[in-house]
Design a protein around this motif. Structure first.
Motif: not given
Ligand code: ADP
Ligand code: MG
Length: 673
Positions: A252, A256, A285-287, A430, A534
């Motif tokens: 993260l 995040q 944001k999804t995570a 990153p 995505n």
């Molecule tokens: P949004 O904020 O636009 O909803 P997403 O949650 O769809 O963005 O995330 C965009 C992309 O970045 C996805 O492919 C996700 O897996 C990836 N991602 C999210 N957090 C990280 C992270 N900390 N490090 C690397 N990739 C990440």
């Protein structure tokens, strides 16, 4: 309130013109604010009248009005005027009314612009009044927005006569609030917003109406939602989510982690969470939502996440399946077209389903949750205020998490989400390379498409966005149907897809899925792809007729690419060279920062158009400018909160008039109902 036809000089016919601009009685007339002012307070001697500025002149009619017909449909009327300093010609084009309006030797006031014509100064198309009948010169004169058939003079006289009669509207901002926030009284404000005595009194009047507008809007939103009460709930007992984060395929970001801990603090308190996560496209944001959902399930509750489109819901569902599988957590998808719906519904009701992902289908009555504790709305700006409310009502004082990628300026967020705490996801994962962005003209088209071809050949995917779906007679804008045919012909070896808002949902899904899976190489679309999807393997976006899109919209579109490791490109093909277009293109090329872009957007739109409040389901603001009036906004916000803390339903006598006004705003705006 008095009828308009009670005003001297307004008959049925004129009243029907006023109705067109929304003025139906004296109150709506008084609330019909000028769009600008002409300062006619000072007259200038002819000899000193500057060129190119609107000025006021007091001078004698030295000659009669001469009529010269220079061609069909073009007659010039001219007259010489003089004062003690100089003489000058006055010219009117096609205005036969001026012919009998002047008496030689008498004095008049002229207001207009001086231009240079063959080295001589003249005043062109001025408005005028005789000195005896002088009404609107010698003062600051309002300029109103009009409709066809309605003149400035008509609106001015009507307003003037109502104000002149000193008809009093009842003040509805309680005295205490007016004195605390230093606001003038309503009727003083009305006189001075229409016919300001001077700049100071105008500012005092305007300040009151800006405050009033934001204050009542805020109250309307709070009353409407009925969530101005504190929502109590049992805190989550468990607060550990580390094992979930460990299993994610990435680390993260700091942002995040920070936002998740803000969420944890909320859900482990005894007040239900109300939080907005604002993060640029791709900020992850999804995570963040997933971690909140995990914690909810771990505490024995259900969580729901609502997305604005079926394709996005499906995408979330698939990534959540992967994330929650290792923990044996049951995830279901619910959209209007999803299969085995009955089974899904019963799983939701029995509690077997722990995580529910869906579209607005989750709002339907037949969706009954077992013990819902967290409601997440993704891409919140795509939903109305009401839909968010409906989701909240699916459980008892549920924790609310809303996420938006439309980086709205803080001021607007305060109005929209004033009851929410705001978290900023202000860091990208990153390794993200900023999308390289170019604005080009028509003449580069061949090179652009050659570039696209090369990229697709090397295995990448591309978006091409057009403003229109299909060809129309009136417009030569690029349309998606036409372009997709052209591209399939030009590149038979690639698979080209077409998606737009007029398609059936099932058709749209099929095409989007084919693009997501990588089977389709080039996707031609309208702005339907603006939100959330995505597809990390796509690295080129071409935007045709880019001049047709607003800045924030362009940024959202661009956010579809650059989500994988490859360098991504956004190429905007812009026609037209207006200053606004140029500034938009420049801003896009210079910056990948959604917040900066949103601010620029607001600046470029300027007063009069207020940063897509419509898009957010809010009424257009009449007077407040969210950019310039942010200090007043904060005051209005505080005042509304303080007032509701004392009188949550505005039941006290002194607040009844205010409540009536706030509810009228709700009634006028169907989006809020
Ligand atoms: P949004 O904020 O636009 O909803 P997403 O949650 O769809 O963005 O995330 C965009 C992309 O970045 C996805 O492919 C996700 O897996 C990836 N991602 C999210 N957090 C990280 C992270 N900390 N490090 C690397 N990739 C990440
Ligand atoms: Mg998203």
């Amino acid at each position: 309130m008095a009828k308009l036809t009670d005003i001297k000089g307004i008959g049925e016919k004129r009243a029907s013109l006023f109705a067109k601009i929304g003025v139906t009685d004296t109150e709506s007339l008084l609330r019909y604010f000028p769009r600008g002012y002409e300062d006619r307070t000072k007259t200038v001697p002819l000899a000193e009248a500057p060129i190119g500025e609107n000025i006021c002149i007091r001078a004698r009619a030295f000659s009669h009005v001469k009529e010269t017909r220079i061609r069909k449909n073009m007659t010039i009327y001219s007259m010489i005027i003089n004062d003690d300093s100089d003489a000058m010609s006055v010219i009117w084009y096609n205005n036969r009314f001026v012919k009998d309006s002047f008496k030689e030797g008498k004095e008049y006031i002229f207001y207009g612009k001086i231009v240079l014509n063959r080295g001589k100064r003249e005043i062109v198309n001025p408005v005028y009044e005789s000195v005896e009948k002088q009404k609107f010169t010698g003062r600051i004169v309002p300029v109103y927005p009009l409709c066809e058939g309605l003149t400035q003079a008509a609106v001015r006289s009507a307003v003037e006569s109502v104000i002149g009669e000193r008809e009093r509207l009842t003040e509805y901002i309680p005295r205490e609030i007016r004195s605390r926030y230093n606001l003038c009284e309503l009727n003083f404000a009305l006189s001075n917003i229409h016919f300001p005595e001077n700049a100071d009194s105008y500012n005092i009047a305007r300040r009151r109406f800006v405050f009033e507008e934001l204050f009542t809007l805020r109250l309307a939103l709070m009353l409407k939602k009925g969530n101005n009460q504190v929502r109590k709930r049992t805190p989550y007992q468990l607060r550990e989510y580390g094992e979930f984060v460990e299993k994610l395929p990435f680390q993260l970001t700091g942002a995040q982690n920070r936002v998740i801990s803000e969420i944890v603090a909320d859900v482990t308190s005894d007040t239900a969470m109300s939080r907005l996560v604002q993060g640029d496209v791709g900020s992850g944001k999804t995570a963040v939502a997933a971690a909140a959902i995990y914690l909810t399930v771990k505490n024995g509750y259900q969580a729901v996440m609502m997305a604005p489109t079926e394709i996005l819901a499906k995408q979330h569902y698939e990534s959540f399946l992967e994330m929650f599988e290792p923990f044996g957590i049951n995830v279901v998808l619910l959209t209007s077209s999803s299969k085995g719906k009955k089974d899904t519904l019963s799983k939701i009701e029995s509690g077997e389903a722990r995580v529910i992902i869906g579209t607005h289908a989750v709002l339907q009555k037949n969706v009954v949750f077992n013990n819902l504790a967290l409601a997440v709305t993704d891409e919140q700006h795509r939903f109305g205020v009401t839909q968010r409310g409906m989701l909240i009502d699916k459980g008892e004082n549920v924790n609310v998490l809303v996420m938006t990628a439309t980086p709205i300026p803080r001021t607007l967020a305060l109005i929209l989400y004033g009851d929410l705490n705001i978290s900023a996801l202000d860091e990208l994962p990153p390794g993200r390379k900023p999308v390289k962005t170019y604005a080009v003209g028509e003449n580069m088209r061949e090179r652009i498409y050659a570039f696209l071809e090369n990229n697709v050949k090397s295995g990448m995917q591309a978006y091409v966005v057009c403003p229109l779906v299909a060809e129309t007679e009136k417009s030569d804008l690029e349309n998606a149907e036409n372009l997709s045919v052209k591209l399939s012909k030009a590149y038979p070896e690639f698979k080209t897809g077409l998606v737009h808002g007029k398609m059936k949902a099932s058709e749209k899904n099929e095409i989007m899925s084919s693009f997501v899976s990588g089977e389709t190489n080039i996707l031609v679309s309208t702005t339907v792809i603006e939100v959330g999807v995505n597809v990390p393997n796509s690295n080129i976006m071409i935007i045709e007729n880019a001049e047709r899109f607003g800045l924030s919209q362009l940024h959202q579109l661009r956010g579809r690419v650059g989500r994988g490791g490859e360098q991504a490109y956004c190429i905007m093909v812009a026609h037209g060279k207006s200053d606004v277009t140029k500034m938009r293109m420049k801003t896009m090329c210079e910056s990948n920062d959604g917040f900066y872009i949103a601010e620029q957007d607001l600046k470029l739109r300027g007063p009069g158009d207020f940063f897509g409040t419509r898009q957010h389901g809010l009424p257009e603001l009449k007077i407040a400018n969210l950019f310039e009036d942010s200090d007043i906004l904060v005051m209005a916000q505080n005042a509304a909160n303080e007032l509701l803390a004392k009188d949550s339903e505005l039941k006290l006598d002194e607040n009844l008039a205010l409540k009536k006004r706030a509810l009228a705003i709700v009634a006028e705006n169907t989006v809020m109902n």
